[in-house]
Design an enzyme around this catalytic site. Structure first.
Site, PDB file in Angstrom:
ATOM      1  N   CYS A 281     -25.574   8.865  99.657  1.00  0.00           N
ATOM      2  CA  CYS A 281     -25.680   8.869 101.123  1.00  0.00           C
ATOM      3  C   CYS A 281     -26.527   7.684 101.569  1.00  0.00           C
ATOM      4  O   CYS A 281     -27.083   6.940 100.755  1.00  0.00           O
ATOM      5  CB  CYS A 281     -26.293  10.175 101.617  1.00  0.00           C
ATOM      6  SG  CYS A 281     -27.938  10.483 100.940  1.00  0.00           S
TER       7      CYS A 281
ATOM      8  N   CYS B  89     -26.622 -24.294  62.187  1.00  0.00           N
ATOM      9  CA  CYS B  89     -27.814 -23.794  61.506  1.00  0.00           C
ATOM     10  C   CYS B  89     -28.512 -22.754  62.376  1.00  0.00           C
ATOM     11  O   CYS B  89     -28.094 -22.477  63.503  1.00  0.00           O
ATOM     12  CB  CYS B  89     -28.781 -24.936  61.178  1.00  0.00           C
ATOM     13  SG  CYS B  89     -29.382 -25.808  62.641  1.00  0.00           S
TER      14      CYS B  89
ATOM     15  N   ASP C 177     -28.155  19.542  57.287  1.00  0.00           N
ATOM     16  CA  ASP C 177     -27.725  20.759  57.955  1.00  0.00           C
ATOM     17  C   ASP C 177     -26.847  21.513  56.950  1.00  0.00           C
ATOM     18  O   ASP C 177     -26.324  20.911  56.007  1.00  0.00           O
ATOM     19  CB  ASP C 177     -26.924  20.399  59.212  1.00  0.00           C
ATOM     20  CG  ASP C 177     -26.337  21.621  59.880  1.00  0.00           C
ATOM     21  OD1 ASP C 177     -27.084  22.573  60.114  1.00  0.00           O
ATOM     22  OD2 ASP C 177     -25.121  21.614  60.134  1.00  0.00           O
TER      23      ASP C 177
ATOM     24  N   ASP D  51     -23.434  17.538  61.643  1.00  0.00           N
ATOM     25  CA  ASP D  51     -22.096  17.306  62.178  1.00  0.00           C
ATOM     26  C   ASP D  51     -21.855  17.954  63.536  1.00  0.00           C
ATOM     27  O   ASP D  51     -20.779  17.799  64.106  1.00  0.00           O
ATOM     28  CB  ASP D  51     -21.036  17.833  61.207  1.00  0.00           C
ATOM     29  CG  ASP D  51     -20.986  19.351  61.180  1.00  0.00           C
ATOM     30  OD1 ASP D  51     -22.047  19.968  61.381  1.00  0.00           O
ATOM     31  OD2 ASP D  51     -19.891  19.907  60.971  1.00  0.00           O
TER      32      ASP D  51
ATOM     33  N   ASP E 161     -26.953  19.430  66.253  1.00  0.00           N
ATOM     34  CA  ASP E 161     -27.651  18.538  65.329  1.00  0.00           C
ATOM     35  C   ASP E 161     -28.052  17.227  65.995  1.00  0.00           C
ATOM     36  O   ASP E 161     -28.845  16.469  65.432  1.00  0.00           O
ATOM     37  CB  ASP E 161     -26.764  18.213  64.117  1.00  0.00           C
ATOM     38  CG  ASP E 161     -26.434  19.449  63.290  1.00  0.00           C
ATOM     39  OD1 ASP E 161     -27.332  20.294  63.151  1.00  0.00           O
ATOM     40  OD2 ASP E 161     -25.296  19.557  62.809  1.00  0.00           O
TER      41      ASP E 161
END
Length: 800
Positions: free
Chosen positions: A16, A82, A486, A686, A690
């Site tokens: 707004c 380089c 886990d 996974d 987690d």
């Protein structure tokens, strides 16, 4: 204060007019900001402020409760030779208003930029041009490959011609040890050396001039000054020589140095292309066309014409053009280059397929689920490219050295010249020693040491299904001494089944029906086990009302006026209920390592209805993964929300002694933080729950098949759910980091030994040129040894 410039900043979150006013007031408070205007319709703010005030402007917007979205851009950079070149390009781009962050990779010759607002790419290209280099927007992989091959062919011909012209010049030097004293006449030396110096060596003069014009120095400047000094000294000696006396000329030194450097750059270019082979291999997996099925008719269309949910036919032996779901047919898919999975994966209706994989023996009808940049292959390529573009923290040392390297070498060469003259040495002898200093002190190897190792390491890791998110993750991973796993879906299959059940009220079938009603629509592994059991027994599952997930405890809902809940022991305790006659069963099943779920009725009567025990199997290779980690001196920990009995049984089967059980998702990150106090921690998981722990760890490792949230939070993603990829990922990280350190050691040692030898007259320019070329080639070749790495493949465990 720096010069004033105009910033056009996109503003996110404004809804707004008061929002726009708040942003405008916040921006006006920034020191030096003037002519501030905020447009709500275009969601942009225009601010005139000092060029270095961008961070302050962004911070002001964020403190006001809004954000400035950023975008990324890549530029192809030409002319860098380089580390100091890469640093100069970085500094030039960093000065452009709107550039938040920039990294330049010498190995793949690209600049990776993070920008705030709309920054015209032409402005960035002009900034690179003013710094003495060229820049362009990246072209397609095929065009880039064609350009690279064309440049290599041109370099190869230049090297061949330079060697042919320089060989007669250096031949007398090679014959001297055999007692043959022969020398080309001065005019012949001049004729052979001149095209090498000014035609084949023109690239060094052009690049050196651009560097000088930009007020800086680079390797080309050192080569141009050094070889020009040797060439000019030869002309002087020839012009001032007494008639009939052969002067001592140095045409061979200048010509051979240029030939050797051209040879070194050619070998370096070839090697650098090999470090990028992983990206090219992944790019080659992308099909350009697909067989679209419309109203029963097959149409051969470009991939760009496909839309989501289109039906695509994939014939045997073809690559899947899209990510999708098999609708009809049965086959196998070769996903080796995508996930590292060596065996073909069976596919049938309902299975997911990945674009770029090869269809086996069957004809499949596939519904399109992802296109373009959203496909798995595109995300893999993006992750590998980002990792190869990023700078490892150790690279900061190289960047600091490269900024002062060339000026320091010029000073050393001047001191060498003056020093020898003060000792009474002839001008030509002093000058040749100074030339040797200039030639050997090439910073090419310094600039290539880190990026080539990162490109080779991340590339070979990707081919084996290990995606390393960035160079910082790679550098941290080498020091990991604790891995926290886990349990469900990581060490176990994540597909539990009901192995025991006991009803207190009603029979077993009624108990299962009530549990199925609560779990209907849930994606939790235990819910799938309940619903699978209902399907196997042919039980109808009713619709539940007011279904509510109870974080860390279970699920609740209403059925026929009864308030029901299904969850763990914490749910039982919070409900104020006792196990009663189920206590002995619960204790026995927990001792077996089973996961328990209590079905309770909250109203109209608070009581326990029954108990389920779920069992899960260990993933193949989980035990080997733990043993491999132990062999690397890394301790394994188990972190799970499951009960202690279940966690203990899994831990004992795998040989894990440190177990953290019954940990809520919100507390997993805190547990990881505690472990970090006494070691470098990697977290392997996974699931969505987690993600905080993955982010909290020193390095997060997301297992294949996991959620996008977990993959986003992780520094390393494993493309398949094989626990043995965890020790493999840490091993390739250590090997890559070791290569970085080796490369930096050799890059520095060349100069630490070579420059003093050259300064004290113990290294002529020809040997200096050979050593300089060898330094770059050896650094890249050392990095390429990583391409031979393969994960250990011990005998597989039996799943338990």
């Amino acid at each position: 204060m720096s010069a004033s410039t105009t910033f056009d900043l996109p503003i996110a979150g404004m809804t707004c007019a008061s929002c726009a006013g708040r942003v405008e007031r916040a921006l006006r408070k920034v020191v030096g900001a003037e002519q501030v205007s905020v447009n709500l319709a275009t969601e942009q703010a225009r601010v005139q402020a000092p060029a270095d005030s961008l961070p302050a402007l962004v911070e002001a917007v964020e403190q006001a409760g809004y954000s400035v979205p950023s975008q990324t851009l890549e530029l192809q950079i030409g002319g860098m030779t380089c580390a100091s070149c890469a640093g100069r390009v970085e500094r030039a781009l960093a000065k452009v208003p709107g550039v938040q962050q920039v990294t330049v990779n010498l190995a793949n010759e690209r600049a990776h930029l993070q920008l705030f607002g709309q920054v015209d790419s032409s402005v960035l290209i002009d900034a690179v041009s003013h710094a003495g280099y060229s820049a362009s927007l990246p072209q397609s992989a095929k065009v880039n490959q064609a350009d690279a091959e064309r440049r290599l062919r041109k370099e190869r011909w230049s090297v061949a011609l330079a060697v042919l012209l320089a060989l007669p010049l250096v031949l007398p030097m090679l014959l001297q040890p055999f007692g043959i004293h022969w020398m080309l006449p001065a005019w012949a030396q001049f004729v052979l050396a001149t095209p090498v110096q000014f035609i084949l060596g023109a690239r060094f003069y052009v690049a050196a001039w651009k560097a000088v014009r930009a007020g800086a120095g680079n390797m080309d400047l050192l080569v141009a000054i050094g070889t020009s000094a040797g060439y000019g000294l030869s002309l002087y000696e020839w012009a001032t020589a007494t008639d009939g006396i052969m002067p001592h000329l140095y045409f061979e030194a200048s010509a051979v140095v240029i030939a050797l450097i051209l040879l070194g750059k050619y070998l370096e270019s070839r090697a650098k292309r090999q470090t990028a082979s992983a990206i090219r291999a992944l790019e080659a997996l992308r099909p350009e066309r697909a067989l679209l099925l419309v109203d029963g008719q097959e149409r051969d269309v470009a991939i760009s014409e496909l839309r989501l949910h289109d039906l695509v036919l994939v014939k045997p032996g073809e690559r899947f053009p899209v990510d999708g779901e098999v609708i009809e047919g049965q086959s196998h898919a070769d996903e080796a280059l995508i996930s590292g999975e060596s065996l073909p994966v069976p596919k049938q209706p309902g299975d997911k397929v990945t674009g770029g994989a090869i269809n086996g023996e069957g004809r499949l009808l596939v519904r399109t689920l992802a296109l373009g940049t959203e496909t798995v292959l595109a995300r893999i390529i993006r992750l590998v490219e980002d990792a190869q573009a990023a700078k490892a923290p150790i690279q900061k040392l190289v960047d600091r050295v490269s900024q002062v390297f060339v000026p320091a070498v010029l000073v050393l060469a001047l001191l060498t010249l003056v020093g020898w003259l003060l000792t009474g040495a002839p001008m030509e002898y002093a000058l040749i020693n100074a030339v040797a200093v200039l030639v050997i002190a090439c910073p090419c190897a310094l600039g290539l040491a880190t990026p080539t190792a990162i490109m080779a390491g991340t590339g070979v890791a990707a081919r084996h299904g290990i995606l390393i998110k960035d160079a910082e993750a790679l550098e941290r991973a080498h020091a990991v001494n604790r891995v926290v796993f886990d349990k469900t879906g990581t060490l176990t299959s994540g597909s539990p089944r009901i192995v025991h059940s006991r009803a207190v009220v009603g029979d077993q079938a009624q108990l299962l029906q009530l549990a199925g009603a609560l779990q209907r629509g849930s994606e939790h592994p235990l819910a799938k086990a309940v619903l699978d059991a209902c399907e196997e027994q042919g039980l109808a599952v009713a619709d539940i009302n007011n279904s509510q997930s109870l974080t860390g405890r279970g699920i609740a809902g209403s059925l026929d006026g009864r308030e029901l809940a299904l969850g763990n022991r914490r749910l039982l305790d919070e409900s104020g209920l006792q196990a009663g006659e189920l206590a002995s069963s619960a204790q026995a099943w927990e001792a077996e390592g089973r996961t328990l779920s209590w079905l309770i009725e909250r109203s109209p009567q608070a009581r326990v209805l029954g108990l389920f025990a779920f069992g899960d199997s260990l993933k193949t290779g989980a035990g080997q993964a733990v043993r491999q980690l132990a062999g690397q001196g890394i301790s394994s920990h188990l972190l799970t929300g499951d009960n202690r009995g279940s966690a203990k049984v899994v831990a004992e089967a795998l040989g894990i002694t440190d177990v953290h059980a019954e940990v809520l998702p919100a507390d997993k990150a805190a547990t990881v933080a505690v472990l970090k106090q006494s070691g470098v921690v990697a977290m392997v998981g996974d699931g969505i729950n987690d993600a905080p722990a993955l982010a909290a760890a020193d390095i997060g490792i997301a297992m294949g098949g996991g959620t996008d949230v977990a993959m986003q939070a992780a520094g390393i993603t494993l493309m398949r759910g094989d626990p043995r990829l965890v020790p493999a990922a840490l091993e390739i990280s250590r090997k890559t980091y070791a290569k970085i350190r080796q490369n930096l050691f050799w890059a520095f040692i060349y100069n630490l030994i070579g420059i003093p030898l050259a300064a004290f007259g113990m290294l002529n320019p020809v040997l200096a040129g050979a050593a300089m070329a060898l330094s770059s080639v050896s650094v890249v070749s050392n990095a390429l040894l990583l391409k031979t790495w393969k994960p250990a493949t011990p005998p597989e465990d039996d799943a338990q």
